[in-house]
Design a protein around this motif. Sequence first.
Motif, PDB file in Angstrom:
ATOM      1  N   PHE A 266       4.497  -6.602  -1.024  1.00 22.69           N
ATOM      2  CA  PHE A 266       4.744  -5.291  -1.611  1.00 22.69           C
ATOM      3  C   PHE A 266       5.798  -4.534  -0.802  1.00 22.69           C
ATOM      4  O   PHE A 266       5.746  -4.500   0.427  1.00 22.69           O
ATOM      5  CB  PHE A 266       3.439  -4.482  -1.621  1.00 22.69           C
ATOM      6  N   ARG A 268       7.865  -1.727   1.140  1.00 26.21           N
ATOM      7  CA  ARG A 268       7.357  -0.645   1.983  1.00 26.21           C
ATOM      8  C   ARG A 268       8.481   0.341   2.246  1.00 26.21           C
ATOM      9  O   ARG A 268       9.569  -0.039   2.683  1.00 26.21           O
ATOM     10  CB  ARG A 268       6.858  -1.187   3.320  1.00 26.21           C
ATOM     11  N   ASP A 270       8.876   4.277   4.027  1.00 23.74           N
ATOM     12  CA  ASP A 270       8.364   5.525   4.601  1.00 23.74           C
ATOM     13  C   ASP A 270       9.231   5.901   5.785  1.00 23.74           C
ATOM     14  O   ASP A 270      10.081   5.125   6.209  1.00 23.74           O
ATOM     15  CB  ASP A 270       6.900   5.393   5.022  1.00 23.74           C
ATOM     16  N   LEU A 314       4.160   0.991  -8.723  1.00 20.61           N
ATOM     17  CA  LEU A 314       4.776   2.014  -7.887  1.00 20.61           C
ATOM     18  C   LEU A 314       6.282   1.739  -7.794  1.00 20.61           C
ATOM     19  O   LEU A 314       6.677   0.573  -7.716  1.00 20.61           O
ATOM     20  CB  LEU A 314       4.162   1.878  -6.496  1.00 20.61           C
ATOM     21  N   CYS A 316      10.202   3.193  -6.073  1.00 23.02           N
ATOM     22  CA  CYS A 316      10.880   4.111  -5.161  1.00 23.02           C
ATOM     23  C   CYS A 316      12.120   4.669  -5.846  1.00 23.02           C
ATOM     24  O   CYS A 316      12.859   3.943  -6.512  1.00 23.02           O
ATOM     25  CB  CYS A 316      11.288   3.392  -3.878  1.00 23.02           C
ATOM     26  N   SER A 356       0.695  13.952   4.980  1.00 21.02           N
ATOM     27  CA  SER A 356       0.267  12.781   5.744  1.00 21.02           C
ATOM     28  C   SER A 356      -0.021  13.182   7.191  1.00 21.02           C
ATOM     29  O   SER A 356       0.459  14.228   7.644  1.00 21.02           O
ATOM     30  CB  SER A 356       1.406  11.765   5.684  1.00 21.02           C
ATOM     31  N   TYR A 404       8.229   9.209  -3.785  1.00 24.48           N
ATOM     32  CA  TYR A 404       8.555  10.329  -2.878  1.00 24.48           C
ATOM     33  C   TYR A 404       7.950  11.653  -3.334  1.00 24.48           C
ATOM     34  O   TYR A 404       7.898  12.596  -2.553  1.00 24.48           O
ATOM     35  CB  TYR A 404      10.079  10.461  -2.700  1.00 24.48           C
ATOM     36  N   ALA A 407       3.213   9.566  -3.819  1.00 23.35           N
ATOM     37  CA  ALA A 407       2.434   8.438  -3.300  1.00 23.35           C
ATOM     38  C   ALA A 407       2.084   8.586  -1.821  1.00 23.35           C
ATOM     39  O   ALA A 407       2.073   7.607  -1.073  1.00 23.35           O
ATOM     40  CB  ALA A 407       3.200   7.139  -3.541  1.00 23.35           C
ATOM     41  N   CYS A 408       1.757   9.802  -1.389  1.00 21.85           N
ATOM     42  CA  CYS A 408       1.523  10.093   0.033  1.00 21.85           C
ATOM     43  C   CYS A 408       0.563   9.096   0.693  1.00 21.85           C
ATOM     44  O   CYS A 408      -0.583   8.951   0.281  1.00 21.85           O
ATOM     45  CB  CYS A 408       0.971  11.507   0.183  1.00 21.85           C
ATOM     46  N   TRP A 410      -1.468   7.664   4.201  1.00 22.43           N
ATOM     47  CA  TRP A 410      -2.163   8.272   5.344  1.00 22.43           C
ATOM     48  C   TRP A 410      -2.430   9.754   5.063  1.00 22.43           C
ATOM     49  O   TRP A 410      -2.290  10.614   5.928  1.00 22.43           O
ATOM     50  CB  TRP A 410      -1.346   8.118   6.632  1.00 22.43           C
TER      51      TRP A 410
HETATM   52  N1  LIG Z   1       3.231   9.386   4.727  1.00 15.22           N
HETATM   53  C1  LIG Z   1       4.210   8.941   3.932  1.00 15.22           C
HETATM   54  N2  LIG Z   1       3.920   8.560   2.671  1.00 15.22           N
HETATM   55  C2  LIG Z   1       4.886   8.095   1.862  1.00 15.22           C
HETATM   56  C3  LIG Z   1       6.228   8.022   2.302  1.00 15.22           C
HETATM   57  C4  LIG Z   1       6.508   8.431   3.633  1.00 15.22           C
HETATM   58  O1  LIG Z   1       7.655   8.409   4.096  1.00 15.22           O
HETATM   59  N3  LIG Z   1       5.479   8.873   4.422  1.00 15.22           N
HETATM   60  N4  LIG Z   1       7.197   7.530   1.459  1.00 15.22           N
HETATM   61  C5  LIG Z   1       6.932   7.581   0.021  1.00 15.22           C
HETATM   62  C6  LIG Z   1       7.870   6.788  -0.738  1.00 15.22           C
HETATM   63  S1  LIG Z   1       9.468   7.343  -0.785  1.00 15.22           S
HETATM   64  C7  LIG Z   1       7.503   5.695  -1.472  1.00 15.22           C
HETATM   65  S2  LIG Z   1       8.570   4.966  -2.540  1.00 15.22           S
HETATM   66  C8  LIG Z   1       6.126   5.144  -1.368  1.00 15.22           C
HETATM   67  C9  LIG Z   1       6.171   3.686  -1.014  1.00 15.22           C
HETATM   68  O2  LIG Z   1       4.869   3.185  -0.841  1.00 15.22           O
HETATM   69  P1  LIG Z   1       4.683   1.745  -0.218  1.00 15.22           P
HETATM   70  O3  LIG Z   1       5.356   1.743   1.120  1.00 15.22           O
HETATM   71  O4  LIG Z   1       3.221   1.497  -0.138  1.00 15.22           O
HETATM   72  O5  LIG Z   1       5.364   0.790  -1.149  1.00 15.22           O
HETATM   73  O6  LIG Z   1       5.375   5.809  -0.366  1.00 15.22           O
HETATM   74  C10 LIG Z   1       5.525   7.203  -0.350  1.00 15.22           C
HETATM   75  N5  LIG Z   1       4.574   7.712   0.596  1.00 15.22           N
END
Ligand SMILES: Nc1nc2c(c(=O)[nH]1)N[C@H]1C(S)=C(S)[C@@H](COP(=O)(O)O)O[C@H]1N2
Length: 550
Positions: A266, A268, A270, A314, A316, A356, A404, A407-408, A410
Amino acid sequence: MSTTTRRFAALAGITSAAVAIGVAEVVAVLTGPRSAPLVAVGAVVVDTVPEPLKQFAIDVFGRHDKLALLIGTAVLLAGFAALLGVLAVRRLAIGLAGVAAFGALGVAAALTRPGADLVDALPSLVGGGFGALVLWAFIAGPLELNPWPWSPPGDQLPPPGPAAARSADPVAAAPATRERTVAADAPLERTDPESRRRFLTGTGALLGAAAVAGFGGRWLAGRRGVSAAREAVVLPAPASPAPAVPAGADLSLTQLAPYVSSNFGFYRIDTALVVPQVDPETWQLRIHGRVRNPITLSFADLLARPLVERYVTLACVSNEVGGDLIGNARWLGVPIRELLDEVEPEEGADQVVGRSVDGWTCGTPTALLRDGRDALLAVGMNGEPLPVEHGFPVRMVVPGLYGYVSACKWVTELELTSFSDFDAYWVPRGWSPEGPIKTQSRIDTPRPRNRLTAGPVTVAGVAWAQHRGIRRVEVRVDDGPWQEAELAPAVSVDTWVQWSWRWAATPGEHRLQVRATDATGRTQTDRRQDVVPDGATGWHTVRVTVRPAA
Ligand SMILES: Nc1nc2c(c(=O)[nH]1)N[C@H]1C(S)=C(S)[C@@H](COP(=O)(O)O)O[C@H]1N2
Ligand SMILES: [Mo]
């Protein structure tokens, strides 16, 4: 200053910096990996570099953009350290002031991270102290070169002391070797070989120790992570299980992305330079802000609720046309809608800000979270607790919105506010406050540059328009007529679909293009738009060469 002197001095500077970083990494085992100076400074860079530069880094380094940043920072630091070493030979105080300045930079970076504690200053402070000690030892202390082989500017004649030392030097009396000839007038020759050996042994030993400390510290910090706590989590069975994946949803073609992405494969994305380690035992979610009944939930509270399991794809917003920053998984969690009903948002609280542990935020329209879609506070991914890098123990998943804004990972806070009162992380950085996923399609096979043979060729890929659904996918060859592809079945409108089309390939160079139409009847536009500010548009195009059949 001679070249040799500069080399020794630079080596002393780099060794001091390496010791500083190594010691800091060890201290950071206790204070947390985010307080380590390289990581803290790197995180400040991540948060402040202009968007185009960040995009450039993602484009160039892809998945390794963070590693590239850490290595880049380390190389830059080594350069400065070398310079400081050289300055320190002229005046030790300048060198020490430089070390102090770098220590202060590390302290400032660590202390300004969201959620930082005073103890987060420790790695840079202690590391800086050790760095200063080592620099002193090399320049004026026990590991000093005796004497430092350099002449102050304007001093044309060799200093008398070293010259005397040279005549007593056994090397000077040795038979002429190439080294000896070259070195005849080099200031190095004036260095006492015993002190030179001590200096080089000292740098070697300290560099080795710094590497052991640095990598050892990182390794220990990793072991202090939450993988054991994650292994111990037992997920309850869903009260509402996911629908079965229909037969034929996965065409199982090599090169074609599988219908369900593996947790390992998957994508990733962040901003976290070190993956946040959140202990489910102490994790809490606060739902507060403009609500009538704020609540706080523990992980156990969450698991005790009826859980829902759904397939959601999901995506991005930084996904280029044809890109792979998209994945489909089976998520298990608590419907966010139910939690919002309980806290009773006030009138006008049109934004839910997910926050987060590391301070990152996203802003989601309250109305969309309550419109019946399967927006989840997810605890499970494909039958397992969330992988740590995908948000363990709890993250948000909202069908139809780019990650962004929804999908927060943590996540520890949901704050009800309004779009006019708060800009989430990416908004001041040039991205749109709202991020509905755009209808897109991708050709997975054939790939560009695949060598094909004339005759039947299966063209296949994926198409997505989360929460609207895909009605039609069409393919065309070299600006010919659009031909309808066959759609594989999908679990719901919240996931991507696979499509395929049989092509009677003829010899020569060809251009394959794909476009999708969503269930509202809108066909994806051919207008090329960059990923900023709200997602790329355009048709994915693949150029292939077809050889004549033998
Ligand atoms: N805490 C946190 N959550 C985050 C982000 C992040 O930078 N920090 N990035 C987001 C973005 S831009 C996307 S596209 C998705 C990606 O989730 P994944 O890494 O599980 O694929 O997480 C989101 N959640
Ligand atoms: Mo993203």
